[in-house]
Design an enzyme around this catalytic site. Structure first.
Site, PDB file in Angstrom:
ATOM      1  N   LYS A 173      43.215 -84.070 -54.506  1.00  0.00           N
ATOM      2  CA  LYS A 173      42.157 -85.459 -54.039  1.00  0.00           C
ATOM      3  C   LYS A 173      41.789 -87.060 -53.567  1.00  0.00           C
ATOM      4  O   LYS A 173      42.215 -87.599 -55.525  1.00  0.00           O
ATOM      5  CB  LYS A 173      39.985 -85.062 -54.764  1.00  0.00           C
ATOM      6  CG  LYS A 173      39.122 -85.112 -54.436  1.00  0.00           C
ATOM      7  CD  LYS A 173      38.154 -84.990 -55.036  1.00  0.00           C
ATOM      8  CE  LYS A 173      36.668 -85.788 -54.285  1.00  0.00           C
ATOM      9  NZ  LYS A 173      35.718 -84.744 -54.776  1.00  0.00           N
TER      10      LYS A 173
HETATM   11  C1  5RP Z   1      34.458 -88.574 -58.989  1.00  0.00           C
HETATM   12  C2  5RP Z   1      34.374 -87.210 -58.428  1.00  0.00           C
HETATM   13  C3  5RP Z   1      33.111 -86.507 -58.066  1.00  0.00           C
HETATM   14  O1  5RP Z   1      32.634 -86.391 -58.781  1.00  0.00           O
HETATM   15  C4  5RP Z   1      33.168 -86.092 -56.754  1.00  0.00           C
HETATM   16  O2  5RP Z   1      33.183 -85.167 -56.002  1.00  0.00           O
HETATM   17  C5  5RP Z   1      33.404 -87.594 -55.644  1.00  0.00           C
HETATM   18  O3  5RP Z   1      32.844 -87.077 -54.457  1.00  0.00           O
HETATM   19  P1  5RP Z   1      32.084 -88.162 -53.430  1.00  0.00           P
HETATM   20  O4  5RP Z   1      33.159 -89.753 -53.382  1.00  0.00           O
HETATM   21  O5  5RP Z   1      32.656 -87.928 -52.161  1.00  0.00           O
HETATM   22  O6  5RP Z   1      30.213 -88.751 -53.266  1.00  0.00           O
HETATM   23  O7  5RP Z   1      35.600 -86.480 -58.008  1.00  0.00           O
HETATM   24  O8  5RP Z   1      35.987 -89.002 -58.764  1.00  0.00           O
END
Ligand code: 5RP
Length: 263
Positions: A173
């Site tokens: 991710k």
């Molecule tokens: C932090 C994370 C998060 O808490 C979250 O999953 C981020 O999602 P978004 O940027 O779309 O709000 O992974 O590193």
């Protein structure tokens, strides 16, 4: 890769098209009652039917999600610092693999902090956890977290994503940046993008579209969904980009149509 690992991966990444809309609602682990998630169930319950996977913390799952839910669960297993220490992020294990399995996780997520002061700790913790993931057949999603002062560009995202994959992540991710093709092309495992800070809806839909065009297999999006003026319409619009190849304009038209009360 054994059957259990492949089976769990196919819960997260839909076999019909190899894509996924993961709903990220794990923010409380370092941000507390984040805007939009302050009343978790009220926000998240109506979004669940439109998500392919729910990414959250053990506490949120136990307290706010019905065990009868059908959506596959990805549990955040790293943490340890709060938003108050954003320049000194330093994460370690906050949830053991046996509890993740007991909670029926289809996958787990760990933030690697490449370039940050404590990168070595977060990376070694990550690889140790992957050893356990391999033992039990649980996919690991590496989150390439970026400190406040770090540059977000294709060079950095390629470095962090490739490292995470070479060290054993099953999915990465990361954040969408210009030149994202390079990030995808040089990473041997599927990539999903985080949404990052809230953008106007047309911009968030364009970002999702551009990421898919560049080769990402989906999104793991939070704030751009749950902080939208209509989160249920927004997750469906994002879904249309990921699974139906809608253009940003088509997706925004759908958002507006659903927002005004359509199905
Ligand atoms: C932090 C994370 C998060 O808490 C979250 O999953 C981020 O999602 P978004 O940027 O779309 O709000 O992974 O590193």
């Amino acid at each position: 890769m054994d059957w259990g690992m492949r089976n769990r991966l196919s819960k997260i990444i839909k076999p019909k098209d190899g894509r996924t809309v993961m709903l990220a609602v794990d923010h409380g682990y370092f941000m507390g009652p984040t805007t939009g998630l302050d009343y978790f169930q009220k926000m998240v319950n109506p979004l669940i039917p439109h998500a392919d996977t729910l990414m959250l913390t053990r506490g949120a799952l136990r307290n706010w999600v019905e065990p009868t839910v059908e959506v596959p669960i990805v549990l955040r297993v790293s943490g340890g610092t709060s938003i108050l220490n954003e320049n000194l992020l330093h994460e370690g294990e906050v949830l053991g693999i046996k509890d993740a399995i007991r909670l029926n996780a289809s996958g787990v997520a760990w933030s690697v902090l490449v370039g940050a002061k404590y990168e070595r700790d977060t990376i070694l913790g990550f690889t140790k956890y992957i050893d356990r993931c391999e033992k039990y057949g649980i996919p690991m999603i590496a989150v390439t977290a970026v400190g406040k002062d770090m540059v977000r560009d294709a060079r950095y995202m390629s470095l962090a994503s490739r490292m995470a994959a070479e060290l054993g992540a099953h999915i990465v991710k990361t954040y969408f940046v210009e030149g994202f093709e390079k990030v995808v092309d040089t990473c041997p495992v599927p990539i999903v993008i985080a949404g990052g800070k809230k953008l106007p809806e047309p911009d968030a839909l364009k970002m999702a579209y551009d990421a898919i065009q560049a080769g990402a297999i989906g999104v793991d999006m939070g704030r751009n969904i749950f902080q939208s003026e209509d989160p249920v319409a927004m997750i469906q619009a994002v879904n249309s980009v990921v699974h139906d190849n809608h253009s940003p304009q088509e997706a925004f038209d759908l958002f507006n149509k659903l927002k005004s009360g359509g199905q």
